[in-house]
Scaffold this motif. Structure first.
Motif, PDB file in Angstrom:
ATOM      1  N   THR A   9      -9.031   6.984 110.660  1.00 23.96           N
ATOM      2  CA  THR A   9      -7.684   7.568 110.697  1.00 23.96           C
ATOM      3  C   THR A   9      -6.958   6.971 111.895  1.00 23.96           C
ATOM      4  N   LYS A  43      -4.655   7.008 106.969  1.00 25.56           N
ATOM      5  CA  LYS A  43      -6.064   7.052 106.577  1.00 25.56           C
ATOM      6  C   LYS A  43      -6.437   5.763 105.831  1.00 25.56           C
ATOM      7  N   THR A  78     -13.098   8.437 103.762  1.00 30.98           N
ATOM      8  CA  THR A  78     -12.181   8.005 104.817  1.00 30.98           C
ATOM      9  C   THR A  78     -12.965   7.204 105.847  1.00 30.98           C
TER      10      THR A  78
END
Length: 215
Positions: A127, A110, A124
Motif C-alpha cells: 500500500t 494498493k 495486496t
C-alpha cells in the motif's frame, strides 16, 4: 215522552252557566295524553336493530407474534477463480503466470497481485502513501518490470487539480511483490496514463515528468 224531553233539557242546563246575565257554554277539559319523544323512540329502535343479540366485546390478540425471519446476507463475490480445473485448463496450479494491478483507496494506492498457481486469488502486495500527507484517496499507475517487481507512481487525488503536481509531482516507487518491500525513488513523476512504462525484457521502467511547462 215528556219525561225524556225534561231529562234532556235538564242535562243541557248543566252545560250552561249564567254570569252577570250572560250565558256561557261549559266546555269539558280534554284529557292530556302522555307525550313520547319521537326522536328518542326512533333512536332506540335504530340502535336495537344494529346491536346483535349475542354481541361479545372484542379484545386485542395478546398471543406472541413470531419474529420476522432475517433477510439473507448477500453472497460476497469470489476472491479466486471457482472450479479452476475447468476454467483455467490443465497445469494452472504449476503455471508461473501472474496478474498485477492497482486500486485507489483512502489509506494508499494498493498494488494487487494474483497468481495462476493460486487460482488467481487477489492479495495486496503493498500500500503506497506518504506519512502525514492528507488525502481523501490515493491514486496512481503501475506496470510490471518482471514477475517479481512493479514500478508505480502515486499521489493524493487532489494533485490532479494542480497542473504542476499532475505533470510532475507524483511519488515513485518499486515494489517487490513476493515480500511486499517498497523502494521509494528519489524523484517525482507525472500522473499521466502512460507513466510509468515498463519493459519486462530488460526488467526496467521509465518515469516521466514535465517541468516548467506552466511557468
Amino acid at each position: 215522552m215528556n219525561d225524556l224531553v225534561k231529562n234532556n233539557a235538564s242535562e243541557r242546563k248543566q252545560d250552561y252557566e249564567t254570569l252577570e246575565g250572560k250565558t256561557l257554554l261549559r266546555v269539558p277539559r280534554p284529557v292530556r295524553q302522555a307525550r313520547v319523544p319521537v326522536a328518542s323512540l326512533a333512536a332506540t329502535v335504530l340502535l336495537t336493530g344494529l346491536i346483535p343479540a349475542s354481541a361479545t366485546p372484542a379484545f386485542a390478540d395478546t398471543k406472541p407474534q413470531p419474529s420476522p425471519t432475517p433477510s439473507a446476507q448477500p453472497t460476497p463475490p469470489p476472491t479466486r477463480v471457482t472450479d479452476p480445473d475447468k476454467k483455467l485448463g490443465k497445469g494452472w496450479n504449476t503455471s508461473p503466470d501472474r496478474v498485477v494491478t492497482a486500486a485507489a483507496d483512502v489509506d494508499g494506492l494498493k498494488i494487487l497481485v494474483a497468481d495462476s498457481s493460486k487460482a488467481y486469488e487477489w492479495k495486496t502486495a503493498a500500500t503506497l502513501s506518504e506519512p502525514g500527507m492528507p488525502a481523501d484517496s490515493w491514486i496512481g499507475n503501475q506496470c510490471a518490470m518482471d514477475a517479481d517487481h512493479v514500478a508505480a507512481v502515486y499521489a493524493p487525488r487532489t494533485f490532479t487539480n494542480k497542473p504542476d503536481l499532475m505533470q510532475g509531482g507524483a511519488f515513485a516507487a518499486i515494489v517487490t511483490v513476493k515480500t511486499g518491500a517498497v523502494t521509494k525513488l528519489p524523484f517525482t513523476a507525472s500522473l499521466a496514463s502512460f507513466d510509468p512504462t515498463c519493459n519486462p525484457a530488460t526488467h526496467t521502467a521509465a518515469f516521466t515528468a514535465f517541468r516548467g511547462m506552466n511557468g
